[in-house]
Motif scaffolding. Structure first.
Motif, PDB file in Angstrom:
ATOM      1  N   LEU A 262       0.898  -1.132   0.138  1.00 54.37           N
ATOM      2  CA  LEU A 262      -0.065  -0.120   0.258  1.00 54.37           C
ATOM      3  C   LEU A 262       1.016   1.171   0.207  1.00 54.37           C
ATOM      4  O   LEU A 262       1.883   1.333   0.746  1.00 54.37           O
TER       5      LEU A 262
ATOM      6  N   ASP B  61       0.115   7.249   1.539  1.00 53.60           N
ATOM      7  CA  ASP B  61      -1.037   8.131   1.589  1.00 53.60           C
ATOM      8  C   ASP B  61      -2.561   7.143   1.671  1.00 53.60           C
ATOM      9  O   ASP B  61      -3.224   7.639   2.519  1.00 53.60           O
ATOM     10  N   THR B  62      -2.552   6.183   0.906  1.00 56.30           N
ATOM     11  CA  THR B  62      -3.621   5.135   1.006  1.00 56.30           C
ATOM     12  C   THR B  62      -3.691   4.372   2.324  1.00 56.30           C
ATOM     13  O   THR B  62      -4.729   4.569   2.869  1.00 56.30           O
TER      14      THR B  62
ATOM     15  N   TRP C 184      -5.069   6.971   5.001  1.00 51.53           N
ATOM     16  CA  TRP C 184      -6.354   7.170   4.613  1.00 51.53           C
ATOM     17  C   TRP C 184      -7.230   6.017   5.244  1.00 51.53           C
ATOM     18  O   TRP C 184      -8.191   6.309   5.753  1.00 51.53           O
ATOM     19  N   VAL C 185      -6.737   4.821   4.870  1.00 51.81           N
ATOM     20  CA  VAL C 185      -7.319   3.394   5.472  1.00 51.81           C
ATOM     21  C   VAL C 185      -7.295   3.581   6.929  1.00 51.81           C
ATOM     22  O   VAL C 185      -8.467   3.239   7.549  1.00 51.81           O
TER      23      VAL C 185
ATOM     24  N   TYR D 257      -9.034  -2.044   2.416  1.00 48.01           N
ATOM     25  CA  TYR D 257      -8.910  -1.116   1.186  1.00 48.01           C
ATOM     26  C   TYR D 257      -9.792  -1.805   0.049  1.00 48.01           C
ATOM     27  O   TYR D 257     -10.470  -1.391  -0.513  1.00 48.01           O
TER      28      TYR D 257
ATOM     29  N   TYR E 173      -6.849  -1.387  -7.378  1.00 47.16           N
ATOM     30  CA  TYR E 173      -5.900  -1.395  -6.346  1.00 47.16           C
ATOM     31  C   TYR E 173      -4.369  -1.294  -7.029  1.00 47.16           C
ATOM     32  O   TYR E 173      -3.604  -0.604  -6.067  1.00 47.16           O
TER      33      TYR E 173
ATOM     34  N   GLY F 187      -5.455   3.064  -8.974  1.00 48.22           N
ATOM     35  CA  GLY F 187      -6.062   3.860  -8.298  1.00 48.22           C
ATOM     36  C   GLY F 187      -7.455   3.922  -8.702  1.00 48.22           C
ATOM     37  O   GLY F 187      -7.789   4.031  -9.717  1.00 48.22           O
TER      38      GLY F 187
END
Length: 199
Positions: free
Chosen positions: A92, A95-96, A99-100, A128, A147, A150
């Motif tokens: 991952l 940033d992702t 966020w998760v 995610y 995934y 994006g």
């Protein structure tokens, strides 16, 4: 005369050795074909089964799909960081992942934990992946593409009609990396379903 006899004996020994090794090789190859399940399990292992099952169950995902993504992303190696900065087993982007962690309410999850702890990477990555399934109306293929590329890119492709979100038209995915990624993930997914039906 003695030299001729010695040469003949040497040739016989060499022939006997060659036959022995040919028989041994034939037996080994036969064993591989007879025990092809063993060979296939060796070539396509699944590690961290309990963590994958638990996280997949938490989010209503197929464990085979989670395992296939892990295989495609990191080949089950913890501690990995891609050249783009993606972390851990499920690779991952930070940033992702942040966020998760915020959206899911995972407390005190650090980048270092994501990078090195299989259970945390699998849990965050599964959350995610579930959110991508929700965004793309449970379309598994579109979720897997998102995934990698994006969700914004996949949404553009679907809205523009560049790609219809199906496996049959995966060749229409505009990004070559994502096209190959989707093909690879579903290759592993189908392989795992065949080899580990009870998983």
């Amino acid at each position: 005369m003695i030299q001729k006899m010695q040469m003949t004996k040497r040739r016989r020994r060499i022939r006997v050795k060659k036959r022995f090794f040919l028989i041994l090789l034939a037996a080994f190859l036969s064993l591989l074909f007879l025990k092809s399940d063993w060979l296939a399990h060796w070539m396509y292992p699944i590690h961290y089964k309990a963590d994958i099952r638990a996280s997949a169950s938490n989010y209503g995902l197929e464990p085979h799909l989670v395992a296939a993504i892990i295989r495609a992303e990191s080949n089950y190696e913890t501690g990995r960081e891609s050249h783009k900065g993606a972390l851990g087993l499920m690779q991952l982007m930070p940033d992702t992942a942040h966020w998760v962690v915020e959206r899911a309410g995972f407390n005190k999850v650090t980048d270092d934990m994501l990078r090195h702890r299989a259970d945390i990477s699998i849990e965050v990555g599964s959350w995610y992946l579930d959110s991508l399934h929700t965004q793309f109306d449970q379309n598994q293929v579109a979720a897997v593409a998102a995934y990698n590329a994006g969700p914004g890119n996949v949404r553009k492709w679907l809205e523009a009609g560049s790609w219809d979100g199906s496996m049959d038209t995966v060749k229409d995915i505009p990004f070559g990396e994502t096209r190959h990624y989707v093909q690879r993930v579903f290759y592993y997914y189908n392989k795992y379903k065949d080899l580990y039906p009870e998983f």
